[in-house]
Design a protein around this motif. Structure first.
Motif, PDB file in Angstrom:
ATOM      1  N   ILE A  33       0.834  -1.207   0.000  1.00  0.00           N
ATOM      2  CA  ILE A  33       0.000   0.000   0.000  1.00  0.00           C
ATOM      3  C   ILE A  33       0.867   1.255   0.000  1.00  0.00           C
ATOM      4  N   VAL A  34       1.854   1.332   0.891  1.00  0.00           N
ATOM      5  CA  VAL A  34       2.674   2.550   0.940  1.00  0.00           C
ATOM      6  C   VAL A  34       3.516   2.682  -0.328  1.00  0.00           C
ATOM      7  N   ALA A  36      -1.400  11.750  -0.161  1.00  0.00           N
ATOM      8  CA  ALA A  36      -0.955  10.574   0.589  1.00  0.00           C
ATOM      9  C   ALA A  36       0.008  10.918   1.719  1.00  0.00           C
ATOM     10  N   VAL A  37       0.578  12.106   1.702  1.00  0.00           N
ATOM     11  CA  VAL A  37       1.630  12.466   2.655  1.00  0.00           C
ATOM     12  C   VAL A  37       1.201  12.346   4.116  1.00  0.00           C
ATOM     13  N   PRO A  38       0.046  12.878   4.522  1.00  0.00           N
ATOM     14  CA  PRO A  38      -0.333  12.729   5.942  1.00  0.00           C
ATOM     15  C   PRO A  38      -0.445  11.264   6.372  1.00  0.00           C
ATOM     16  N   GLY A  39      -1.041  10.427   5.535  1.00  0.00           N
ATOM     17  CA  GLY A  39      -1.170   9.011   5.852  1.00  0.00           C
ATOM     18  C   GLY A  39       0.174   8.312   5.914  1.00  0.00           C
ATOM     19  N   GLU A  85       7.825  13.475  -3.129  1.00  0.00           N
ATOM     20  CA  GLU A  85       8.477  14.784  -3.114  1.00  0.00           C
ATOM     21  C   GLU A  85       9.062  15.106  -4.489  1.00  0.00           C
ATOM     22  N   LYS A  86       9.732  14.139  -5.102  1.00  0.00           N
ATOM     23  CA  LYS A  86      10.304  14.357  -6.438  1.00  0.00           C
ATOM     24  C   LYS A  86       9.220  14.629  -7.476  1.00  0.00           C
TER      25      LYS A  86
END
Length: 132
Positions: A85-86, A97-100, A124-125
């Motif tokens: 998943i990640v 998706a960043v907070p999760g 980020e990229k």
């Protein structure tokens, strides 16, 4: 196959089952909602191998529409599923998706934490590339 349509076919194999999804989409890469719905359903399967395969396929699809379903299943009891998943969230590159992903840094499994760090780097990229 219709002219002008791009088709992608995914065979998702686990030790207990084989399921297959064929997606026909417009040339810009949009896929049918039905295929994503099949993967969302498999993401909640009782068998961890199906859930892992579905998460991997969602990442490969490249549709941001998969992000909410992936985020909703980040607390899966199987660490290989959480890794998938990640990783899929990283592939998708959505800032949503960043907070999760930040939450997974507390995960008990080191592989999940490593996958989350990699996913954050990829996102980020991708976000930087969008700004350029």
């Amino acid at each position: 196959s219709s002219p002008g349509l791009k088709q992608q076919h995914f065979s998702l194999v686990s030790s207990s089952s084989l399921f297959s999804v064929t997606m026909a989409g417009a040339p810009d890469g949009t896929e049918t909602a039905d295929s994503l719905e099949v993967l969302k359903e498999k993401l909640t399967s009782s068998y961890w191998g199906d859930r892992q395969a579905a998460a991997r396929a969602m990442g490969t699809l490249g549709s941001d529409e998969a992000v909410p379903a992936l985020l909703a299943n980040m607390k899966d009891h199987s660490s290989p599923v959480r890794v998938a998943i990640v990783s899929a969230l990283g592939q998708l590159g959505s800032a949503d998706a960043v907070p999760g992903l930040s939450e997974t840094w507390k995960d008990a499994d080191v592989d999940v934490r490593k996958a989350a760090q990699e996913a954050m780097k990829v996102i980020e990229k991708k976000q930087q590339a969008k700004r350029c």
